[in-house]
Motif scaffolding. Structure first.
Motif, PDB file in Angstrom:
ATOM      1  N   GLN A 126       0.831  -1.201   0.000  1.00  0.00           N
ATOM      2  CA  GLN A 126       0.000   0.000   0.000  1.00  0.00           C
ATOM      3  C   GLN A 126       0.869   1.255   0.000  1.00  0.00           C
ATOM      4  O   GLN A 126       0.581   2.211  -0.720  1.00  0.00           O
ATOM      5  CB  GLN A 126      -0.941   0.014   1.212  1.00  0.00           C
ATOM      6  N   GLU A 127       1.910   1.264   0.809  1.00  0.00           N
ATOM      7  CA  GLU A 127       2.797   2.415   0.864  1.00  0.00           C
ATOM      8  C   GLU A 127       3.528   2.608  -0.453  1.00  0.00           C
ATOM      9  O   GLU A 127       3.701   3.729  -0.924  1.00  0.00           O
ATOM     10  CB  GLU A 127       3.804   2.258   1.998  1.00  0.00           C
TER      11      GLU A 127
ATOM     12  N   THR B  69       2.576   1.612  -3.497  1.00  0.00           N
ATOM     13  CA  THR B  69       1.701   2.021  -4.589  1.00  0.00           C
ATOM     14  C   THR B  69       1.241   3.462  -4.445  1.00  0.00           C
ATOM     15  O   THR B  69       0.840   4.073  -5.422  1.00  0.00           O
ATOM     16  CB  THR B  69       0.467   1.100  -4.700  1.00  0.00           C
ATOM     17  N   SER B  70       1.305   3.999  -3.254  1.00  0.00           N
ATOM     18  CA  SER B  70       0.889   5.381  -3.064  1.00  0.00           C
ATOM     19  C   SER B  70       2.073   6.346  -3.060  1.00  0.00           C
ATOM     20  O   SER B  70       1.883   7.548  -2.949  1.00  0.00           O
ATOM     21  CB  SER B  70       0.098   5.528  -1.763  1.00  0.00           C
TER      22      SER B  70
END
Length: 66
Positions: free
Chosen positions: A24-25, A27-28
């Motif tokens: 998640q980190e 991809t953001s």
């Protein structure tokens, strides 16, 4: 963090949560203009030639035989 007391199943669940969190980190995370330009160029090159590359097992066999 002491994970020695966790069961194997709990350790696997923890690893999955860590992986998801890291993903998640990642991809953001913003990319630089230079990185975007490189990705765009590679994407355009692929669209032009549609070269999917070589499957790993075939490449490995080729490398071992050469």
């Amino acid at each position: 963090m002491n994970i020695e007391h966790l069961s194997t199943e709990e350790k696997v669940q923890l690893a999955e949560k860590l992986w998801e969190s890291a993903y998640q980190e990642q991809t953001s995370a913003p990319i630089s203009d230079e990185q975007k330009a490189i990705l765009d160029a590679r994407s355009s090159a692929f669209e032009k030639d549609q070269n999917l590359g070589t499957e790993w097992h075939l490449l490995k066999k080729q490398l071992i035989e050469d």
